[in-house]
Every structure is written in C-alpha cells, then in structure tokens.
Design an enzyme around this catalytic site. Structure first.
Site, PDB file in Angstrom:
ATOM      1  N   SER A 132      -6.586  19.603 -25.247  1.00 56.05           N
ATOM      2  CA  SER A 132      -5.759  18.708 -24.426  1.00 56.05           C
ATOM      3  C   SER A 132      -5.183  19.343 -23.168  1.00 56.05           C
ATOM      4  O   SER A 132      -4.567  18.630 -22.358  1.00 56.05           O
ATOM      5  CB  SER A 132      -4.627  18.127 -25.271  1.00 56.05           C
ATOM      6  OG  SER A 132      -5.130  17.161 -26.174  1.00 56.05           O
ATOM      7  N   VAL A 133      -5.359  20.636 -22.963  1.00 60.47           N
ATOM      8  CA  VAL A 133      -5.025  21.192 -21.647  1.00 60.47           C
ATOM      9  C   VAL A 133      -5.788  20.429 -20.568  1.00 60.47           C
ATOM     10  O   VAL A 133      -5.320  20.268 -19.439  1.00 60.47           O
ATOM     11  CB  VAL A 133      -5.349  22.699 -21.601  1.00 60.47           C
ATOM     12  CG1 VAL A 133      -5.266  23.239 -20.163  1.00 60.47           C
ATOM     13  CG2 VAL A 133      -4.384  23.479 -22.496  1.00 60.47           C
TER      14      VAL A 133
END
Length: 326
Positions: free
Chosen positions: A55-56
């Site tokens: 999810s970065v």
C-alpha cells in the site's frame, strides 16, 4: 539521534529480520541489509535490493491523480461515474475523485481491512495470473455493495485506489504504470521503481515469503495497480520524500493539501490526508500484505525506510525507529 547501527544489527538478529533499513538525516546516511532476497539460492538482500511496497503504492497513486488534476485532466469533484461509464454499477453517481482519495467514498472493498483475519488468508476471487492490467480488476471490484453514502465517514478502501487508477488511465489514455513512471518516478529521480510482473523473475527484486520456504506468488496479482504492486528501493524512497517536499512531483500547494489531516482514526492512532498517513509531525506511507511489510517516514529533514520481504518483519524495527526519531 543516537547512533543506530548497533541497535539495528541487534534487533535484526533478535527478530530474524529480512530486508533493508535506511535512515537519512542531514550529513549522514545509515543503510543496512539483512537476510535473503532468494532463500533457495541464498541470494542476500543488499541495500539496493528492490522490494514490493504493497500500500505504499497508494501514495504514488494519489500523486498521479493530483498531477493529472494540476494538468486539467481531472478535478477533485470529477464523478467516478463520468469515467467508469457502465462499469461497476454499484458505485454511486455521487462518488467523486476526492472521496476516493480521502477513503470516504463508502464503496465496497474487494480486500476489506475491517475484516479481522490474517493477511495470508486473503484469496483473490480470480486466478492471480488473470490480473495483468487495471482493466482486469473490473472482475474483482464488482459485486461489493457500498458501506455508506459518500462523504459520511472514513473507511480505508483498497478498491477505491484501484478505481482511481482506472479513472486516471481512462482520463489520460495511458497505462497506470506509465503514468506513475512519468508523473512520479521521473521528476523524483526514482530509477529503480516500477511494476514488475511477479511471473517474470527480475534480478535485484526480493521474493516475498509467507514462512521459511513458501513465497507469496499465489497470493498477489501478477501486476499490481493503484492499491499496491509497485517495487522500489530504500534509496528511491528517500529520493521520493526529497522530491515531494521540494515540489518537484506536484506543486507545494498540493503537497500541503495532501498532507493535511482530513480524518482522524483513533483505533490506529493515526490521521489521514489524501493518500498519506500522518503521525504527529511525521508523514508516512505503509504497506502490509502476504510476504510484504514496509514503512517509509518523513519527519522534517529526517527520513527512514524499513522494507521487508516477510509479512510481519518490518514492524519491530519500524517501531524502534519511531521511538528513536520522535
């Protein structure tokens, strides 16, 4: 800040950490690599190894959308339906780009993090080899009814960021990976960041591990999209923060808008802007998936990044760095 080399080495040995840690402050960089990128062939991780970011990636998605808004291709108020057309009919006409960016759209989530289960228990409803483009995710995103009317409250939503990628692609008529490359990676000087296929082993990319032997190859899409799937290095993520707060990716007015608190999430002891998490005076991005855990943080002129090719490996070191840099 105290010297961290010995602390990192001891904690990595204690926890069996596999990955890379980098800490940057004015005039000094500390970078450490531990464990193996490929355990079968005993290939060690190096400070230049590329890791999956999970999810970065959402931070890159948010900036890609902001850059398209800055160019007049989209607007915060653009209705999702305008670009979705007849696809994903369960997404309401009132849902806008801004709702999706802020996790306030209320749309149903194909990977609902409100459901309490181990990250390795999530199984995609289609074979992972069928997900090679953002358009392929239409089969995954459908059939999830909305949770609440748009704008009513915050609910972290993976589907929302895939929808943003789809909207960006259709508005710009470019692939999402191409947009991220041109609008985020190039201005930031991120030369080792991209969306490699998991079924085409690439030198320098760490395999993600569920346990001592099994990889995550059956758990994640072959090619990721707006909610996750980018790979990068600790050096590239340091370059990312430097470029972001210098206004080289989007103008500084946009940076202030995206890193201003919009929603408080007490259960996470965290606040959210547009694509970014906020913890006190720190701005951060975090990723967690089967065989992936990472956190990258910018606090003024100090940045640190922890990248791991295991599901839980990053957290002990990330917590310790948070304490040391507070």
């Amino acid at each position: 800040m105290v010297r961290v080399e010995g602390i990192l080495d001891a904690l990595a040995a204690e926890t069996g950490f596999s990955g890379v840690v980098r800490v940057d402050r004015p005039g000094r960089t500390v970078a450490r690599a531990y464990g193996h990128a490929d355990r079968a062939w005993r290939v060690p991780n190096t400070v230049g190894t590329r890791f999956a970011l999970a999810s970065v990636t959402k931070g890159f998605t948010a900036l890609t959308v902001a850059a398209l808004i800055e160019r007049g291709t989209l607007a915060l108020g653009t209705p999702a339906r305008e670009l979705l057309r007849d696809d994903l009919p369960l997404i309401g006409d009132e849902v806008t780009v801004e709702h999706l960016l802020a996790h306030t759209s209320g749309i149903g989530d194909y990977c609902d993090e409100d459901v309490d289960r181990p990250v390795t228990d999530h199984v995609l409803p289609v074979p992972v080899h069928e997900l090679t483009s953002t358009e392929d995710y239409l089969t995954v995103l459908g059939d999830h009814p909305p949770k609440f009317p748009p704008g009513q409250r915050f609910s972290y939503c993976n589907s929302g960021y895939v929808v943003l990628a789809l909207i960006a692609e259709r508005a710009a008529r470019r692939s999402f990976a191409g947009l991220v490359h041109d609008l985020v990676c190039v201005p930031a000087g991120m030369t080792d960041t991209g969306f490699p296929r998991s079924d085409e082993p690439t030198g320098g990319v760490a395999l993600g591990y569920l346990d001592e032997r099994r990889t995550n190859v059956f758990h994640l899409p072959v090619v990721g999209s707006g909610d996750g799937g980018a790979c990068s290095t600790a050096a590239d993520l340091h370059a990312f923060w430097a470029a972001l707060f210098a206004g080289r990716i989007v103008p500084l007015a946009w940076v202030r808008e995206m890193t201003a608190a919009r929603n408080d999430v007490p259960e996470e002891n965290m606040r959210y802007g547009l694509g970014f998490r906020l913890d006190g005076d720190a701005v951060l991005l975090e990723g967690y998936d089967a065989g992936v855990s990472c956190r990258t943080v910018c606090r003024g002129d100090l940045t640190y990044t922890v990248l791991s090719n295991t599901s839980e490996g990053a957290w002990p070191i990330a917590r310790r760095l948070a304490e040391l840099t507070a």
